[in-house]
Every structure is written in C-alpha cells, then in structure tokens.
Design a protein around this motif. Structure first.
Motif, PDB file in Angstrom:
ATOM      1  N   TYR A 110      70.830  39.385  60.426  1.00  0.00           N
ATOM      2  CA  TYR A 110      70.799  38.091  61.102  1.00  0.00           C
ATOM      3  C   TYR A 110      71.953  37.940  62.098  1.00  0.00           C
ATOM      4  O   TYR A 110      71.795  37.352  63.161  1.00  0.00           O
ATOM      5  CB  TYR A 110      70.870  36.956  60.082  1.00  0.00           C
ATOM      6  N   ARG A 111      73.128  38.448  61.738  1.00  0.00           N
ATOM      7  CA  ARG A 111      74.285  38.328  62.627  1.00  0.00           C
ATOM      8  C   ARG A 111      74.022  38.987  63.971  1.00  0.00           C
ATOM      9  O   ARG A 111      74.460  38.513  65.008  1.00  0.00           O
ATOM     10  CB  ARG A 111      75.515  38.998  62.002  1.00  0.00           C
ATOM     11  N   SER A 112      73.324  40.114  63.935  1.00  0.00           N
ATOM     12  CA  SER A 112      73.148  40.918  65.142  1.00  0.00           C
ATOM     13  C   SER A 112      71.870  40.617  65.912  1.00  0.00           C
ATOM     14  O   SER A 112      71.717  41.072  67.041  1.00  0.00           O
ATOM     15  CB  SER A 112      73.143  42.412  64.757  1.00  0.00           C
ATOM     16  N   ALA A 113      70.964  39.877  65.310  1.00  0.00           N
ATOM     17  CA  ALA A 113      69.629  39.707  65.893  1.00  0.00           C
ATOM     18  C   ALA A 113      69.640  39.029  67.260  1.00  0.00           C
ATOM     19  O   ALA A 113      68.855  39.383  68.141  1.00  0.00           O
ATOM     20  CB  ALA A 113      68.730  38.937  64.930  1.00  0.00           C
ATOM     21  N   ASN A 114      70.515  38.055  67.447  1.00  0.00           N
ATOM     22  CA  ASN A 114      70.495  37.322  68.717  1.00  0.00           C
ATOM     23  C   ASN A 114      70.836  38.192  69.913  1.00  0.00           C
ATOM     24  O   ASN A 114      70.397  37.928  71.026  1.00  0.00           O
ATOM     25  CB  ASN A 114      71.445  36.128  68.648  1.00  0.00           C
ATOM     26  N   LYS A 138      67.595  38.074  75.756  1.00  0.00           N
ATOM     27  CA  LYS A 138      66.798  38.060  76.987  1.00  0.00           C
ATOM     28  C   LYS A 138      65.511  37.269  76.794  1.00  0.00           C
ATOM     29  O   LYS A 138      65.125  36.456  77.653  1.00  0.00           O
ATOM     30  CB  LYS A 138      66.488  39.492  77.402  1.00  0.00           C
ATOM     31  N   ASP A 139      64.842  37.495  75.664  1.00  0.00           N
ATOM     32  CA  ASP A 139      63.585  36.785  75.390  1.00  0.00           C
ATOM     33  C   ASP A 139      63.823  35.298  75.169  1.00  0.00           C
ATOM     34  O   ASP A 139      63.024  34.464  75.605  1.00  0.00           O
ATOM     35  CB  ASP A 139      62.910  37.398  74.158  1.00  0.00           C
ATOM     36  N   LEU A 140      64.914  34.961  74.486  1.00  0.00           N
ATOM     37  CA  LEU A 140      65.234  33.546  74.284  1.00  0.00           C
ATOM     38  C   LEU A 140      65.496  32.861  75.620  1.00  0.00           C
ATOM     39  O   LEU A 140      65.074  31.729  75.832  1.00  0.00           O
ATOM     40  CB  LEU A 140      66.466  33.416  73.378  1.00  0.00           C
ATOM     41  N   LEU A 184      66.999  29.266  78.095  1.00  0.00           N
ATOM     42  CA  LEU A 184      68.376  29.090  77.643  1.00  0.00           C
ATOM     43  C   LEU A 184      69.343  29.793  78.584  1.00  0.00           C
ATOM     44  O   LEU A 184      69.104  30.916  79.016  1.00  0.00           O
ATOM     45  CB  LEU A 184      68.562  29.659  76.233  1.00  0.00           C
ATOM     46  N   GLY A 185      70.452  29.123  78.883  1.00  0.00           N
ATOM     47  CA  GLY A 185      71.503  29.722  79.689  1.00  0.00           C
ATOM     48  C   GLY A 185      72.536  30.398  78.807  1.00  0.00           C
ATOM     49  O   GLY A 185      72.471  30.320  77.576  1.00  0.00           O
ATOM     50  N   PRO A 231      57.012  34.679  70.816  1.00  0.00           N
ATOM     51  CA  PRO A 231      57.254  36.118  70.870  1.00  0.00           C
ATOM     52  C   PRO A 231      57.230  36.772  69.499  1.00  0.00           C
ATOM     53  O   PRO A 231      57.710  36.219  68.522  1.00  0.00           O
ATOM     54  CB  PRO A 231      58.649  36.216  71.493  1.00  0.00           C
ATOM     55  N   MET A 232      56.675  37.965  69.438  1.00  0.00           N
ATOM     56  CA  MET A 232      56.565  38.701  68.187  1.00  0.00           C
ATOM     57  C   MET A 232      57.932  39.000  67.586  1.00  0.00           C
ATOM     58  O   MET A 232      58.076  39.068  66.375  1.00  0.00           O
ATOM     59  CB  MET A 232      55.805  40.014  68.431  1.00  0.00           C
ATOM     60  N   GLY A 233      58.930  39.151  68.436  1.00  0.00           N
ATOM     61  CA  GLY A 233      60.271  39.407  67.914  1.00  0.00           C
ATOM     62  C   GLY A 233      60.744  38.294  66.994  1.00  0.00           C
ATOM     63  O   GLY A 233      61.411  38.539  65.994  1.00  0.00           O
TER      64      GLY A 233
END
Length: 195
Positions: free
Chosen positions: A19-23, A28-30, A36-37, A161-163
């Motif tokens: 979870y820590r690394s997922a963002n 880019k997709d977010l 989002l900026g 998104p599937m991600g």
C-alpha cells in the motif's frame, strides 16, 4: 499453528509495504482519470503516513490491553474498507478518505506482529522478527510489476481503471487475514503458556 501465525502476520506487513508504494505506480492514472495535480497527489500519498503515525500513540496501549489477536484484525478491517473506498473512488475527497483509512488500518502491521511474535516465538524472537521485516518489505518491490501489469493489460474496467481494482482485491485479502488471524482462545492461552 505457530507457522500460520508467522505467515499471516508477515502477509499483513507485506500488504502494508504494498500500500505504501502503490501510489507511485498509480500516480499517472490518478492524474489522468481524476484530474489530480502534483499537490493533490502528494497530499493524498502523505495521508497514509499521517494517519498511520496518528494511530501509533494509542496503539501500544491497545496492544498491551487487548493483544494482537483483537487489535490487528480490527485495524485490518479498517484497511479493507479503505482499500474498497480508494478502489471505487471517483473524486479526490473520496480517494483521500480511502488512503487515510488504509493508513489507519495498516498501523498495527509491524507492532501487532512483534507483539504476537513475543508470545508465540519467545526463544526465536530475534530471528522471526528479522524475517518479518525482510519478507514484509518485499511488498514494496512487488508493487511496480504487479500493479503496473494490471494497469497496462486491462486499462479501463467497469468505469474505473483496473489498477484500482487491485485495491479492492487487497481489501478482500485483508478481510481474509482478519478471519484467519482470529485464533481461538485456547491457542492464545497455549502461546502465553509457552512464553
């Protein structure tokens, strides 16, 4: 039973690193999907650590009073809820809420494990604690290829998104951990007798 305790708590710690690394993978997709900026992305990412840190103060007392058997699964339920909220979010406030809930839910991933290991592995505590940290930290290495694969291979699915769907799947996995970590009272008493 001791092996199950080790594997399940280690899996919980692995999820925390995931979870820590997922963002970093989803940034880019977010940005594209929710507009989002950089400031919003940074704030949303930091919410995991802020909520995680805020829970640490009462966590020690709660673990001492109620034990890992109750506290860790209870917080994993919060992480499950957060992962589903994040995975289905269509706006920044909802996304941020999901991220904060995940941080709260993962707050006991390390300390809850160490508390449980002190009961279950009193003679080999140093060894199993080291294995916990080493194996759990691999969650950070698994994120880019796994999450990246889902994002690239499946793209959009059912309107989001599937991600992000991986977050929902992780939430279900955390729920499974809640159920499996709920050892019987007899098992806990036996562990305390061994300590």
């Amino acid at each position: 039973m001791a092996a199950r305790v080790f594997l399940l708590f280690t899996l919980g710690y692995f999820l925390s690193y995931f979870y820590r690394s997922a963002n970093a993978v989803l940034a880019k997709d977010l940005s594209q999907d929710l507009g989002l900026g950089p400031a919003e992305l940074g704030f949303m990412t930091s919410l995991f650590y802020l909520s995680f840190a805020a829970v640490q103060l009462p966590l020690g007392s709660l673990l001492d009073r109620y034990g890992s058997r109750i506290i860790t699964p209870a917080l994993l339920l919060v992480a499950s809820l957060g992962s589903v909220v994040f995975g289905l979010a269509q706006s920044f406030p909802v996304l941020a809420l999901g991220r904060a809930l995940i941080g709260v839910g993962m707050a006991a991933a390390l300390m809850g494990s160490l508390k449980a290991f002190s009961l279950w592995f009193p003679r080999t505590y140093a060894t199993v604690s080291t294995l916990l940290v080493g194996l759990g930290a691999t969650g950070g290495f698994v994120v880019p290829p796994v999450l990246g694969y889902f994002v690239r291979a499946y793209g959009e699915a059912r309107g989001y998104p599937m991600g992000y769907t991986v977050y929902v799947a992780l939430g279900l996995l955390a729920l499974l951990l809640v159920w499996l970590l709920s050892a019987t009272k007899r098992e806990v008493v036996r562990a305390q007798e061994r300590a």
